[in-house]
Design an enzyme around this catalytic site. Structure first.
Site, PDB file in Angstrom:
ATOM      1  N   ARG A 182      30.687  35.409  36.898  1.00  0.00           N
ATOM      2  CA  ARG A 182      29.681  34.358  36.731  1.00  0.00           C
ATOM      3  C   ARG A 182      28.332  34.794  37.286  1.00  0.00           C
ATOM      4  NH1 ARG A 182      33.434  30.305  39.983  1.00  0.00           N
ATOM      5  NH2 ARG A 182      34.945  31.741  39.067  1.00  0.00           N
ATOM      6  N   LYS A 223      41.319  42.226  45.598  1.00  0.00           N
ATOM      7  CA  LYS A 223      42.498  41.735  44.915  1.00  0.00           C
ATOM      8  C   LYS A 223      43.750  42.419  45.454  1.00  0.00           C
ATOM      9  CE  LYS A 223      40.358  40.881  40.368  1.00  0.00           C
ATOM     10  NZ  LYS A 223      40.617  39.429  40.264  1.00  0.00           N
TER      11      LYS A 223
END
Ligand code: BES
Ligand code: MN
Ligand code: ZN
Length: 503
Positions: A356, A282
């Protein structure tokens, strides 16, 4: 914070501060319309103590607006605080929850350690407002400045709910007790979410959950690397393999006596104690916020605490998949293919879509342990924040009856979730050329393709997915809640679970 329930006449309550709620009862519109602030209680002494200031126009009874009077005439309380609820027609029990929080947050910086709140006497708000007021008081009492050396201890010592004479005493008492359990559980979650990544590693999260479980009488096991390998949790392990911190698989069980059949609810939480993004790293701007990427897991831990104390007659299983998402020589790479516990193969397109992956194995494990109904919570996608802002969290479901129970739960919790769609077209977007599925579906509809990814692992077990990325952290302080972790989803998940309880 100590809590008390009082049935004494409001004007006779001895306290540092008595908070009384007011609504704007103005009906007319147009240039001549004036706000008409009206106290929502029947107490002549208090009505006359407040009459002048209500007539002055200084206080409009806007939502969470406050006005303080010292030494109010005829009252045993040292101070009278008027708290607004906004337009009367829109007042609900949720307005009372927030107003209680606003009263508490009024007191804290002023060194007032003790207060009472008079519940409105309107039948529509009783008895639910007793519970809501206590919840709101706990929510308001929380501040995130844990590690400040000049942290003044501002916490409220005692909060009294003053009930009107017309209330049903038993129902008020029950709601009052529940409110304390629920408010404390929500704050327990917030304390976990607030912890920085260096203090709260997956191992420490497991220890905190285990300590809580012991206190409230829940079964709890915390596993790590070996168990992940044993269960073939290839998706969960893939996320943790780049970190020096071992993962934690937290399994909490609530098995009430005499309940051996009926549904088993599986609560599955994303517990990424820090999300750097991994090799798909990120940008550094705001990366510090990613300590809150375990908020879904923390919500499940808080909900399990509340369930253990409120004892609904339904079996509940709580699973938190905790890991740190780091880049490293051992970290997974884009293009890698992982095999999940269910046997499905996953092509990793972006290592930052890690939530996920851990949830895929958490959902499969919940099913293996016997869950008949699933709910997961996760700070899953930035796309959900783009869609709904920091106002509503996203909700998804593959089953109408299950979602109807969640909708009913929202009526009680007052939390804002907005249902978003699923659909085969979105499943197409996560098909992979090399494996069964890929872990991202591109930019468009990102919250939905993430939900469909999870759906692949929930399969046709009734399931709800909550994407709380935009709501788990309060960016701007409000009168009733501090900036910082919100503890969202604890109350709604608890109420959802209670919907399945045997009478
Ligand atoms: N934890 C983040 C989701 C997130 C992003 C929460 C921003 C709050 C604010 C999650 O693990 C993530 O990084 N998701 C990616 C998915 C993408 C790579 C498909 C995202 O939303 O950008
Ligand atoms: Mn991520
Ligand atoms: Zn994440």
């Amino acid at each position: 914070m100590r809590t008390e329930l009082s049935f004494a006449p409001f004007h006779a309550i001895q306290t540092e501060l008595l908070a009384v709620l007011a609504a704007d009862t103005q009906t007319g519109k147009g240039p001549d319309a004036k706000p008409a602030p009206t106290l929502l209680i029947h107490d002549d002494t208090i009505q006359s103590a407040a009459a002048q200031v209500l007539a002055s126009g200084e206080f409009k009874a806007g939502a969470n607006e406050t006005l303080l009077l010292h030494a109010p005439a005829g009252l045993a309380a040292k101070r009278l605080l008027l708290v607004g609820l906004g337009t009367q027609a829109k007042v609900t029990v949720h307005s009372v929850r927030n107003a209680a929080g606003a009263a508490v947050r009024f007191c804290k910086p002023r060194g007032i350690r003790e207060l009472a709140l008079a519940l409105p006497s309107s039948e529509g708000l009783l008895p639910a407002s007793a519970r809501a007021a206590v919840e709101g008081a706990f929510v308001g009492d929380f501040d995130p400045d844990t590690y400040r050396s000049d942290r003044k201890d501002q916490s409220i010592q005692s909060f009294t709910v003053a009930a009107p004479a017309n209330g049903d005493r038993q129902a008020l008492e029950a709601g009052f007790r529940e409110g304390a359990i629920i408010g404390e559980s929500q704050n327990f979650t917030r304390t976990l979410v607030n912890e920085p990544g260096n203090k709260l590693t997956p191992t420490v999260l497991g220890q905190r959950a285990a300590a809580m479980a012991k206190e409230v009488g829940l079964q709890c096991e915390v596993y790590s690397t070996d168990k992940l390998h044993e269960l073939k949790m290839g998706a969960f392990w893939a996320v943790s393999q780049g970190s020096a911190e071992p993962p934690a698989l937290i399994v909490m069980r609530y098995e009430p006596e005499g309940v051996s059949d009926g549904p088993v609810l599986g609560l599955v939480g994303k517990g990424i104690t820090f999300d750097t993004g991994g090799i798909s790293i990120k940008p550094s701007d705001n990366m510090e916020k990613m300590k809150y990427d375990m908020a879904g897991g923390a919500a499940m831990i808080g909900a399990m605490r509340a369930i253990a104390l409120l004892k609904p007659k339904v079996r509940v299983l709580g699973i938190v998949c905790a890991a740190e998402n780091m880049p490293d020589g051992k970290a997974q790479k884009p293009g890698d293919v992982q095999t999940a516990m269910s046997g499905k193969t996953i092509e990793i397109i972006n290592t930052d879509a890690e939530g996920r992956l851990v949830l895929a194995d958490g959902l499969a494990y919940a099913k293996q342990l016997g869950a008949t109904h699933l709910i997961d919570a996760a700070t899953l996608t930035g796309a959900c924040v783009v869609a709904l802002g920091m106002v509503n969290a996203g909700a998804f479901s593959n089953d109408e009856d299950t979602y109807a129970k969640f909708s009913a739960a929202l009526q009680v919790s007052g939390e804002k979730f907005w249902r978003l769609p699923l659909g085969d077209e979105y499943v197409e977007m996560i098909k992979s050329d090399i494996s069964d599925i890929k872990n991202t579906g591109g930019r468009w509809g990102g919250a939905i393709t993430a939900a469909e990814f999870l759906h692949t692992f929930a399969e046709d077990t009734p399931w709800i997915h909550l994407d709380i990325a935009g709501i788990a952290w309060v960016e701007d302080a409000r009168p009733y809640i501090a900036k910082g972790p919100s503890g969202v989803a604890v109350r709604s998940i608890l109420e959802w679970a209670r919907q399945y309880a045997k009478a």
